[in-house]
Design a protein around this motif. Structure first.
Motif, PDB file in Angstrom:
ATOM      1  N   LEU A 102       0.815  -1.215   0.000  1.00  0.00           N
ATOM      2  CA  LEU A 102       0.000   0.000   0.000  1.00  0.00           C
ATOM      3  C   LEU A 102       0.852   1.270   0.000  1.00  0.00           C
ATOM      4  N   ARG A 109      -0.041  -0.764  -6.256  1.00  0.00           N
ATOM      5  CA  ARG A 109      -0.734   0.403  -5.714  1.00  0.00           C
ATOM      6  C   ARG A 109      -0.794   1.526  -6.743  1.00  0.00           C
ATOM      7  N   GLU A 113      -4.160   3.143  -8.093  1.00  0.00           N
ATOM      8  CA  GLU A 113      -4.400   4.555  -7.829  1.00  0.00           C
ATOM      9  C   GLU A 113      -4.920   5.277  -9.075  1.00  0.00           C
ATOM     10  N   LYS A 123      -8.045  -0.394  -1.805  1.00  0.00           N
ATOM     11  CA  LYS A 123      -7.230  -0.074  -0.632  1.00  0.00           C
ATOM     12  C   LYS A 123      -7.918  -0.537   0.655  1.00  0.00           C
TER      13      LYS A 123
END
Length: 135
Positions: A102, A109, A113, A123
């Motif tokens: 994370l 990640r 994102e 998440k």
């Protein structure tokens, strides 16, 4: 990215990791190696992140009886058969690995994102797993 949703098992690479774990001759050692690769990496690659997340999910299923949505028909039977192993020594490494995935040093990640619609759900899914494993 071969993902179709935000769950741990909503990605082609996750099923590769699951197959490798199911075929493992030493699942504890393999999981520990997957966690260590992520924890020690300067930058966490896509595949490495999935191998660690799938390992953490298996531990979560075995220890906490958490039910993941998984297309492998025998996942639940297989995780039940893993209850003979003591995964508790790996819980902290799993928690640390999830935190690393994370972080800003994670390809997975970064890719998630970019998905404005599902990033927060992805998440939160990983944070929930991390929290269960901390108990």
């Amino acid at each position: 990215m071969g993902a179709w949703n935000y769950g741990v098992f909503d990605d082609d690479t996750a099923y590769d990791a699951l197959t490798d774990l199911k075929n493992s001759l030493d699942i504890i050692a393999d999981m520990e190696r997957y966690f260590d690769e992520v924890i020690q990496a300067e930058y966490i690659g896509y595949d490495e992140a999935h191998y660690a997340l799938v390992s953490a999910a298996v531990i979560d299923s075995v220890i906490n009886s958490f039910v993941y949505r998984c297309d492998e028909e025998d996942y639940f039977e297989w995780t039940s058969s893993q209850k003979c192993f003591d995964f508790s020594p790996l819980k902290q490494k799993a928690v640390t690995a999830i935190g690393a995935i994370l972080s800003d040093n994670s390809e997975l990640r970064e890719l998630w994102e970019e998905n404005e619609e599902l990033y927060e759900a992805w998440k939160e899914d990983k944070l929930s797993m991390q929290k269960r494993l901390q108990q």
